[in-house]
Design a protein around this motif. Structure first.
Motif: not given
Length: 114
Positions: A44-68
């Motif tokens: 998961q990747l989580l983002v927040s403008e204020n640091g208290s309320s977090w939204g998440y990105f749909d990144i599918g199955s994820g980002v593997g080790v060593g991947a970009q």
């Protein structure tokens, strides 16, 4: 100044090896890159403008080790501020420390998670 609409961002995951489709990204799309230099997959990747309320990105199955991967902001976020906190949640259950990123600058420089 670029703004985004909602903290709850939604993006599409595009692996760097993915072939571009016709009419894919317009020049107006906001994006960033994530590089996973950790020993566990990013789930998961989580983002927040204020640091208290977090939204998440749909990144599918994820980002593997060593991947970009290239992340595309959903157009519904266009009225949010450029400066946002981002953190990763890994497959082993750990989380990275939040980092404040200006998502309107240096779009091609990856955010590296260790």
């Amino acid at each position: 100044m670029f703004k985004k609409n909602h903290v709850f961002a939604s993006i599409a995951l595009l692996a760097l090896s993915t072939v571009a489709l016709p009419n894919a990204a317009s020049a107006e799309q906001w994006y960033f890159y994530v590089r996973n230099n950790s020993s566990a997959a990013i789930k998961q990747l989580l983002v927040s403008e204020n640091g208290s309320s977090w939204g998440y990105f749909d990144i599918g199955s994820g980002v593997g080790v060593g991947a970009q991967a290239k992340m595309i902001w959903d157009s519904s976020t266009n009225n949010q501020g450029c400066s946002q906190l981002i953190k990763a949640v890994f497959s082993d259950g750990s989380e990275s420390q939040p980092s404040r990123i200006d998502f309107c600058k240096n779009l091609d420089d990856p955010i590296v998670f260790q």
